[in-house]
Scaffold this active site. Sequence first.
Site, short mmCIF file in Angstrom:
data_model
loop_
_atom_site.label_atom_id
_atom_site.label_comp_id
_atom_site.label_asym_id
_atom_site.label_seq_id
_atom_site.Cartn_x
_atom_site.Cartn_y
_atom_site.Cartn_z
N GLU A 110 -8.58 -6.64 -18.94
CA GLU A 110 -7.67 -6.25 -17.85
C GLU A 110 -6.41 -7.07 -17.98
O GLU A 110 -6.47 -8.26 -18.28
CB GLU A 110 -8.29 -6.57 -16.48
CG GLU A 110 -9.26 -5.54 -16.01
CD GLU A 110 -10.65 -6.11 -15.88
OE1 GLU A 110 -10.79 -7.35 -15.86
OE2 GLU A 110 -11.62 -5.32 -15.82
N TYR A 122 -1.44 -6.68 -26.91
CA TYR A 122 -2.71 -5.96 -27.06
C TYR A 122 -2.47 -4.58 -27.71
O TYR A 122 -3.25 -4.14 -28.53
CB TYR A 122 -3.39 -5.80 -25.70
CG TYR A 122 -3.75 -7.13 -25.05
CD1 TYR A 122 -4.37 -8.13 -25.79
CD2 TYR A 122 -3.46 -7.39 -23.72
CE1 TYR A 122 -4.69 -9.35 -25.21
CE2 TYR A 122 -3.78 -8.60 -23.13
CZ TYR A 122 -4.39 -9.58 -23.89
OH TYR A 122 -4.71 -10.77 -23.32
#
Length: 153
Positions: A110, A122
């Site tokens: 998250e 990411y």
Amino acid sequence: MIDSVRIVAMTPAHIDLLMPFERGMFGPEAWTRGGYRDELADHRHRTYLVAESDDAALLGWAGVRVVADEAEVLTVGVVPGARRTGLARRLLAGLLDAAAAKGAKDVYLEVRVDNVAARSLYRSEGFDDVGVRRGYYEHGRVDAVVMQLKLAP
Ligand SMILES: CC(C)(COP(=O)(O)OP(=O)(O)OC[C@H]1O[C@@H](n2cnc3c(N)ncnc32)[C@H](O)[C@@H]1OP(=O)(O)O)[C@@H](O)C(=O)NCCC(=O)NCCS
């Protein structure tokens, strides 16, 4: 600088070195010393790594939890003076290797919707946005984006 930085397993001695940065970097989501101690004690499911310079200064840290064939990246942080030198990428690669070695097929995490740097990191490492957790951070004020990477079919 990057060549002289080593990625090693986090030990309890690193906790005191990272605490001065923790609140500034993670604000209301900052973890406590005790929280880190508990995390490090769970060798079975968790792997924590640090990036340190050759004079043992702490430059970054990261952790992952693996349960069955699912991994979750729990934290990644690089101290402000060492950013944009590829350390988060190296730490994340270390976490993904550890997760694969423990049998993970999928990796989730998250990230705050407004965390441009982390989302870009990411994404560039192959994670995709797969969901949103409304109001996950700051007492309901900030959403989390859920990201996923497939390690194995
Ligand atoms: C997010 C964070 C971990 C990135 O660490 P870093 O060591 O600077 O990242 P790297 O040097 O490995 O960068 C890898 C890639 O991430 C992206 N990135 C990193 N910082 C960025 C920024 N400020 N803006 C946009 N993209 C960024 C880029 O794609 C970068 O690749 P590039 O340098 O080749 O363009 C760091 O900014 C940090 O600790 N932030 C505070 C804590 C935090 O938000 N952690 C993540 C919680 S989910």
